[in-house]
Design a protein around this motif. Sequence first.
Motif, mmCIF file in Angstrom:
data_model
loop_
_atom_site.group_PDB
_atom_site.id
_atom_site.type_symbol
_atom_site.label_atom_id
_atom_site.label_comp_id
_atom_site.label_asym_id
_atom_site.label_seq_id
_atom_site.Cartn_x
_atom_site.Cartn_y
_atom_site.Cartn_z
ATOM 1 N N LEU A 249 15.939 8.585 70.086
ATOM 2 C CA LEU A 249 15.846 10.076 69.639
ATOM 3 C C LEU A 249 16.774 10.939 70.200
ATOM 4 N N TYR A 250 17.592 10.474 70.835
ATOM 5 C CA TYR A 250 18.761 11.387 71.549
ATOM 6 C C TYR A 250 19.396 12.071 70.540
ATOM 7 N N ASP A 251 19.299 13.337 70.435
ATOM 8 C CA ASP A 251 19.953 14.339 69.441
ATOM 9 C C ASP A 251 19.613 14.288 68.005
ATOM 10 N N LYS A 252 18.491 13.508 67.613
ATOM 11 C CA LYS A 252 18.175 13.411 66.358
ATOM 12 C C LYS A 252 16.423 13.303 66.452
ATOM 13 N N GLU A 253 15.979 13.185 65.086
ATOM 14 C CA GLU A 253 14.547 12.753 64.788
ATOM 15 C C GLU A 253 14.482 11.556 64.169
ATOM 16 N N VAL A 254 13.246 10.674 64.479
ATOM 17 C CA VAL A 254 13.146 9.611 63.776
ATOM 18 C C VAL A 254 11.777 9.436 63.301
ATOM 19 N N ASP A 255 11.461 9.141 62.137
ATOM 20 C CA ASP A 255 10.059 8.915 61.323
ATOM 21 C C ASP A 255 9.225 10.296 61.686
ATOM 22 N N SER A 258 10.125 14.275 66.998
ATOM 23 C CA SER A 258 11.243 14.915 67.479
ATOM 24 C C SER A 258 11.558 14.738 68.815
ATOM 25 N N GLY A 259 12.703 14.737 69.261
ATOM 26 C CA GLY A 259 12.984 14.521 70.733
ATOM 27 C C GLY A 259 12.437 15.417 71.812
ATOM 28 N N LYS A 260 12.207 16.738 71.150
ATOM 29 C CA LYS A 260 11.729 17.843 71.878
ATOM 30 C C LYS A 260 10.107 17.443 72.237
ATOM 31 N N LYS A 261 9.253 17.000 71.281
ATOM 32 C CA LYS A 261 8.019 16.570 71.538
ATOM 33 C C LYS A 261 7.840 15.533 72.480
ATOM 34 N N ILE A 262 8.794 14.379 72.641
ATOM 35 C CA ILE A 262 8.544 13.285 73.374
ATOM 36 C C ILE A 262 9.012 13.756 74.704
ATOM 37 N N ALA A 263 9.951 14.353 74.766
ATOM 38 C CA ALA A 263 10.466 15.008 76.131
ATOM 39 C C ALA A 263 9.275 15.751 76.757
ATOM 40 N N ASN A 264 8.436 16.546 76.027
ATOM 41 C CA ASN A 264 7.305 17.075 76.818
ATOM 42 C C ASN A 264 6.121 16.280 77.066
ATOM 43 N N ILE A 290 8.923 3.602 75.090
ATOM 44 C CA ILE A 290 9.124 3.448 73.682
ATOM 45 C C ILE A 290 8.044 4.175 72.743
ATOM 46 N N ILE A 291 8.411 4.578 71.502
ATOM 47 C CA ILE A 291 7.650 5.296 70.843
ATOM 48 C C ILE A 291 6.940 4.249 69.627
ATOM 49 N N ASP A 292 5.466 4.339 69.544
ATOM 50 C CA ASP A 292 4.771 3.245 68.672
ATOM 51 C C ASP A 292 5.074 3.558 67.141
ATOM 52 N N LYS A 293 5.685 2.774 66.437
ATOM 53 C CA LYS A 293 5.765 3.271 65.182
ATOM 54 C C LYS A 293 4.650 3.521 64.457
ATOM 55 N N GLU A 294 3.451 2.911 64.780
ATOM 56 C CA GLU A 294 2.251 3.159 63.772
ATOM 57 C C GLU A 294 1.749 4.576 64.263
ATOM 58 N N GLU A 295 1.275 4.590 65.393
ATOM 59 C CA GLU A 295 0.566 5.639 65.822
ATOM 60 C C GLU A 295 1.508 7.007 66.445
ATOM 61 N N LYS A 296 3.055 6.882 66.348
ATOM 62 C CA LYS A 296 4.033 7.620 66.697
ATOM 63 C C LYS A 296 3.694 8.392 67.906
ATOM 64 N N LYS A 297 3.104 7.528 68.942
ATOM 65 C CA LYS A 297 2.940 8.010 70.392
ATOM 66 C C LYS A 297 4.017 7.314 71.484
ATOM 67 N N LEU A 298 4.117 8.058 72.596
ATOM 68 C CA LEU A 298 4.812 7.708 73.786
ATOM 69 C C LEU A 298 4.051 6.463 74.460
ATOM 70 N N CYS A 299 4.651 5.420 74.363
ATOM 71 C CA CYS A 299 4.134 4.210 75.403
ATOM 72 C C CYS A 299 4.704 3.703 76.380
ATOM 73 N N TYR A 300 4.278 3.624 77.776
ATOM 74 C CA TYR A 300 4.796 2.993 78.692
ATOM 75 C C TYR A 300 4.619 1.541 78.855
ATOM 76 N N LEU A 301 5.755 0.727 79.018
ATOM 77 C CA LEU A 301 5.775 -0.448 79.366
ATOM 78 C C LEU A 301 6.017 -1.162 80.784
ATOM 79 N N LEU A 409 16.963 14.415 75.550
ATOM 80 C CA LEU A 409 16.108 14.285 74.055
ATOM 81 C C LEU A 409 15.974 15.875 73.893
ATOM 82 N N ASP A 410 16.061 16.803 74.563
ATOM 83 C CA ASP A 410 15.844 18.143 74.074
ATOM 84 C C ASP A 410 16.839 18.925 75.102
#
Length: 541
Positions: A249-255, A258-264, A290-301, A409-410
Amino acid sequence: MASRDERKESRQRIKEIYTVAKKYNVSELISESRKPKDPAQGEFDGELDASGLRKALEELGPAYIKLGQLLCTRPDLVGNEVAEELTKLRDNTPVTPFEEMKEVIETQLDQPLDEVYSEFEEEPIGSASIGQVYRATLKENGEKVAVKVQKPGSYELVASDLKIMIYLAEKADKYITKTRTFNLPAIIKEFERSIFKELDYMEEVMNIRKITKNFEGYDYVKYPKVYPKLCTNRIINMELVEGYEVTELYDKEVDGVSGKKIANDIVESYFKQMMIDGFFHADPHPGNLIIDKEEKKLCYLDLGMMGILTEKFRADLAQLLLLLLGANADSLVKQLLYMKIITPEQDTEELRMDIDDLVNRYIGADLDQMDGVLEKLINTMIKHGVTLPREFVMIGRGVALIEDIGYNLDKDFNIGEALQRFSKKLVINKFNPVNVARGSYDYLLDVEHLMKYLPERIDSTLAKIEKGEIKVNLELKGLAELKNQLSASLIISALIIGSSLAILSDSGPKMWDISVIGLFGFLLSAVLGFYIVLKYVIFDR
């Protein structure tokens, strides 16, 4: 007692360690571990070949790779150069054949593989020094899982190597004067504590369950679901989270994310873990986010290693961060002393000057211009030979990682604002009447314990005086005035304790959801305390 074969294996392993250390020019750390005939032979110039150390650890295998991964988080112990080099550690441990791993799975679950899984991919999706991860589907419900399996013999190999590490560290510390700079026994002791936790996979299971509970109701972040009935100390079955790393997501949006949302989301979730819950991810590098593809949520591993902070430490840390962000150098040093991060002996004029120089750079600066300030404070203390508490180093490293990810990310990312907001929340909460009451109740218990053992200690002291072991010279002045001061102090203490109990009992009439009796008691205590300060401290001085 070790058997003859075990002693023979240990001698062979020590010989192998010496050979590898010499090969990569780091043998000075251990090659004179046996007492030298000539004391000069035990001298080590203190300069360590960082690259050679990394290569030696890689070649020596799983236990030493894990040791290197710990050392890269402790620049206060090994220096910034070595710590930075060890972040490049590569895990070259070969992949263990599936048949061997299958035997571990079936032994741990006490069932044939095909009775637990409808599908099981034999090629691992991840492999590290002590474990491998496989993709599978549960037969019972069709859910896709990630199966983390410990390699056979890993525990025994690490335990054996650890005994040798302890032996070499103690010998080196005893006979090689300048290796004491690294405090090798302390490093190995910390490693011993962390590696056995990492080898017990049930620790990670409990960590995941605890942090998941801490985030109930927070829908912007997730943690993998675990299947406790299919977990042991050598295998974990957890939800397979398929997605992409935050670096994508660095410098771009995927699915649409946005990087701004994930940074927050990263900064909000991490500071909640650290400042509010006191239970935080010890290594939040990009590969573990990582970002879960289905739920589009941040996930810690990879939640095997977690940092733990007490409520008191978090409150003290919040005050420290506010002083740092407020560029208050003198109070900052006092807070470091109070938290025992530095000792009175380490509170030198040179350290104070360097901290003063650091904070003066940020006087008048906006919060978004205070990037890296905590990391710089830590580096300043390391420069002056301060060995920092493990938790404090973990916090500094975690914040530095989050800060770096956030800025990638932002470009408008502002970690200072988040640090200040969470810190203020903690400080305000510290002085909440209910928490003050709880603290007063703890104080009451301390007083009770003191009173219980006081007669015994007085008897012991008097006995020593009678034997002439203690000499006491007394000059009594103002005894009557002292009696008045003590009486007033006891009355105020009784009021505070009584008010605390009234608030904690949660009964009787209330104002602002606080016991009126307790609140009145605190107000009366404050008035009397103010009077005593004015009379005895200011006017009668």
